[in-house]
Design a protein around this motif. Structure first.
Motif, mmCIF file in Angstrom:
data_model
loop_
_atom_site.group_PDB
_atom_site.id
_atom_site.type_symbol
_atom_site.label_atom_id
_atom_site.label_comp_id
_atom_site.label_asym_id
_atom_site.label_seq_id
_atom_site.Cartn_x
_atom_site.Cartn_y
_atom_site.Cartn_z
ATOM 1 N N ALA A 167 0.843 -1.198 0.000
ATOM 2 C CA ALA A 167 0.000 0.000 0.000
ATOM 3 C C ALA A 167 0.876 1.246 0.000
ATOM 4 O O ALA A 167 0.637 2.205 -0.744
ATOM 5 N N GLU A 173 2.241 1.810 -3.366
ATOM 6 C CA GLU A 173 1.252 2.346 -4.306
ATOM 7 C C GLU A 173 0.944 3.806 -3.999
ATOM 8 O O GLU A 173 0.771 4.614 -4.912
ATOM 9 N N ARG A 174 0.874 4.119 -2.742
ATOM 10 C CA ARG A 174 0.600 5.493 -2.354
ATOM 11 C C ARG A 174 1.671 6.423 -2.918
ATOM 12 O O ARG A 174 1.411 7.562 -3.282
ATOM 13 N N ALA A 175 2.873 5.874 -2.990
ATOM 14 C CA ALA A 175 3.987 6.682 -3.495
ATOM 15 C C ALA A 175 4.038 6.661 -5.016
ATOM 16 O O ALA A 175 5.019 7.083 -5.618
ATOM 17 N N GLY A 176 2.993 6.156 -5.625
ATOM 18 C CA GLY A 176 2.949 6.216 -7.082
ATOM 19 C C GLY A 176 3.334 4.938 -7.799
ATOM 20 O O GLY A 176 3.334 4.890 -9.021
ATOM 21 N N ALA A 228 -6.730 -5.536 -2.640
ATOM 22 C CA ALA A 228 -7.389 -4.622 -3.573
ATOM 23 C C ALA A 228 -6.335 -4.060 -4.511
ATOM 24 O O ALA A 228 -6.042 -2.872 -4.519
ATOM 25 N N PRO A 241 -5.996 1.091 -8.435
ATOM 26 C CA PRO A 241 -6.277 -0.311 -8.747
ATOM 27 C C PRO A 241 -7.738 -0.504 -9.132
ATOM 28 O O PRO A 241 -8.611 0.205 -8.651
ATOM 29 N N THR A 298 -5.475 1.327 -0.241
ATOM 30 C CA THR A 298 -4.817 2.435 -0.906
ATOM 31 C C THR A 298 -5.873 3.449 -1.286
ATOM 32 O O THR A 298 -6.565 3.315 -2.273
ATOM 33 N N THR A 308 -5.040 9.164 -1.754
ATOM 34 C CA THR A 308 -3.965 10.053 -1.356
ATOM 35 C C THR A 308 -2.636 9.672 -1.977
ATOM 36 O O THR A 308 -1.890 8.863 -1.437
ATOM 37 N N ARG A 309 -2.342 10.250 -3.099
ATOM 38 C CA ARG A 309 -1.092 9.925 -3.758
ATOM 39 C C ARG A 309 -0.035 10.931 -3.347
ATOM 40 O O ARG A 309 -0.119 12.112 -3.635
ATOM 41 N N SER A 310 0.976 10.435 -2.666
ATOM 42 C CA SER A 310 2.030 11.338 -2.215
ATOM 43 C C SER A 310 3.366 10.833 -2.715
ATOM 44 O O SER A 310 3.485 9.717 -3.200
ATOM 45 N N THR A 311 4.347 11.664 -2.604
ATOM 46 C CA THR A 311 5.676 11.207 -2.990
ATOM 47 C C THR A 311 6.262 10.449 -1.817
ATOM 48 O O THR A 311 5.909 10.714 -0.665
#
Lengths: 354, 354
Positions: free
Chosen positions: A149, A152-155, A167, A328, B2, B5-8
């Motif tokens: 997760a 994925e959050r980091a791209g 998921a 996703p 996930t 919230t897409r962060s670096t």
DNA sequence: CTGTTAGCGCATTCAC
DNA sequence: GTGAATGCGCTAACAG
């Protein structure tokens, strides 16, 4: 000849100086988007680069661009044809996108898998493909899920192969339906007494295939007795050992044995033969996956074809194609499962006419 | 989960701030050589890192350190058990050193190989292992040699597997001696008429094995007729096709066929069977490599065992162990060849007593 | 031991 | 179009 002259690799800076242009121009000439640099400079830079044996430092590019050109692939065992075929597909497709594939083996150890995911995440791969086997007792909110997760959050984009308890993007392989179809086909051939050689409990793939096989038998009004299910490691030797155990216990009328994957089935074939019986005639055998070698064993193995290489390609495509960052796919929009197909060969000639 | 919230990804900077320490301290706590940082700070940094899901950016580390933690591996075909076994060895050994393996497939195309070497060089891998097949017509001063030399000059280590026509580190595989030993063993079994199924001309490995086989036969006073050498692709289907051609032409007394690798030999087995003959009895078969499946084909295949996985491990060790930068071993100090061993199985039962 | 600072190799703004 | 300058994330001197 590599003489003793050990030097550091040429940098873009060197190339720029050699070509008599600025760093920026050199960068643009060698990589920068479509031609924006004077043809004269351009050729000068290219020549200088060639002269200096320049090779762009991908790490530096990744840092500057904030994005790598890497794909990480996790498999259980590289030497296993199931995984090496998938890997071949991933690598082939990655090549088309000029992506580099890094590969690691979990050896079916969940802790190792977690460590590897962590380590691989450091690469900031564009995609991370997990082909390693999932376990039934695996929590969907455990540390692995956390790690994925976060990635994925980091791209990042992760793709699972086979099951989608998370998921996350998944190349669905309908093991259950495939095994059911196999059971149906075998019942259609006239078999009535079945045994199954499967892996130790806990492996999703093995579990699903066993369950599917049960489904198919049930639909034909056939029951699979628990005592006719034997277990071993998810390898050729595991299949050999489990089958040997089955044989020693006594077949008690069992006509055909279904090994939940082809490598185990191949082991089963040898076990049967080593026990002095004739595979196919004395005990029929079926497998799952349709790895390359099953055409060449004797008798050729009945199995369920799984387009392994395509699965690898598809896994990468799945991650790359929705670069719109839409996240996703939700279960509702889950992609179709990869098609499987029952392939009847000589290892299941139909029950003996006595 | 996930969520959107897409962060670096968190950076070291973030961790340092979160922990209330300097960048340097954070760096040292997370990577810097042996404990030099106050235990209190240390735990604070670690906690902050965990809280932020921090994962060190390997690319940035590589740039800053001037050295990567990567090993590049080139094979001809990932799905081929010969190469996947070697790859498994490389990956296993790399794992011990906490090195990441990147893999690419040349598909036996020299141009592709060159491109891949160039591309992979951009990673600045610590080691580059070439397991892809070398060709006889390959100049030792061509562009590939240039590229490899440049890489070594820049501090890289390349390891070749099998042949050392280049002045580079090599895991020597004495194909010639192995094949000769096989020929000797087969002659000892009483065989007198031989055929060889080999790859198209140009592949070192295939050529060496054929030459060695000839050597062994010659030592036994047996001549291999050119008309008894048939060629096909270096694959299972190639072996099948070549053997079929041999059969259609007529055996003319040939008692045993040597396929220069096991995948071809497996194809030969099937070709023989499909032609209505019995492999072993009507025509004996021998292969080379001892890949896993040859124990499970019928009859089990006589072959020359090659410790594939060990070769992979050894290749990496070879590159890492002489980090003293002493350069590639000179021919004089070339390492011993990997031991091979003839394994007689049922596919060569000895000539038919008629 | 800790913090400040200067790079690592490269892409990319921003002025010219 | 081209060049100078800034920054990517991190390590490694360098001073305190």
């Amino acid at each position: 000849m590599t003489d003793g002259t050990r030097s550091t690799p040429a940098t873009l800076h060197d190339v720029a100086r050699e070509a008599g242009v600025s760093l920026a121009t050199a960068s643009r000439a060698l990589n920068g988007s479509t031609r924006k640099v004077n043809e004269e400079y351009r050729t000068r830079v290219l020549a200088a680069a060639a002269r200096l044996d320049y090779s762009p430092n991908l790490s530096a590019q990744a840092v500057a661009r904030g994005a790598s050109t890497t794909v990480a692939l996790l498999v259980a065992d590289i030497a296993d044809p199931y995984f090496s075929s998938i890997a071949a597909g991933v690598v082939a497709e990655a090549d088309l996108e000029r992506l580099i594939v890094t590969m690691a083996a979990t050896e079916r150890d969940p802790e190792r898998e977690l460590e590897l995911v962590r380590a691989l995440r450091g690469q900031r791969p564009r995609v991370m493909i997990l082909a390693s086997s999932r376990r039934t007792d695996e929590p969907t909110d455990g540390p692995l899920a956390e790690e994925l997760a976060a990635y994925e959050r980091a791209g990042g984009r992760v793709v699972l192969i086979s099951r989608n308890e998370y998921a996350l993007r998944t190349v669905l392989l309908d093991n259950r339906a495939g095994a059911a179809a196999l059971a149906t086909a075998l019942a259609g051939l006239g078999y009535r007494r079945f045994a199954v050689v499967t892996a130790g409990e806990g492996l999703r793939t093995a579990g699903d295939r066993l369950a599917g096989f049960r489904d198919g038998l049930a639909a034909a009004g056939i029951e699979l007795r628990d005592t006719d299910v034997v277990r071993g490691e998810f390898t050729r030797d595991g299949g050999y050992a489990a089958t040997t155990a089955l044989l020693e216990r006594g077949l008690n009328g069992v006509e055909v044995v279904f090994a939940v994957n082809d490598v185990m089935a191949v082991g089963a074939l040898s076990a049967i033969r080593d026990a002095g019986l004739e595979p196919g005639a004395d005990l029929a055998v079926a497998g799952f996956d349709d790895i390359a070698t099953v055409r060449d064993v004797t008798p050729p193995l009945t199995t369920v074809r799984v387009p392994l290489e395509q699965i690898g390609r598809r896994a990468l495509r799945l991650a790359l194609d929705d670069a719109d960052a839409s996240g996703p796919a939700s279960p509702a929009t889950a992609p179709d499962a990869v098609p499987t197909e029952v392939v009847i060969r000589a290892s299941t000639p139909g029950p003996r006419t006595r």
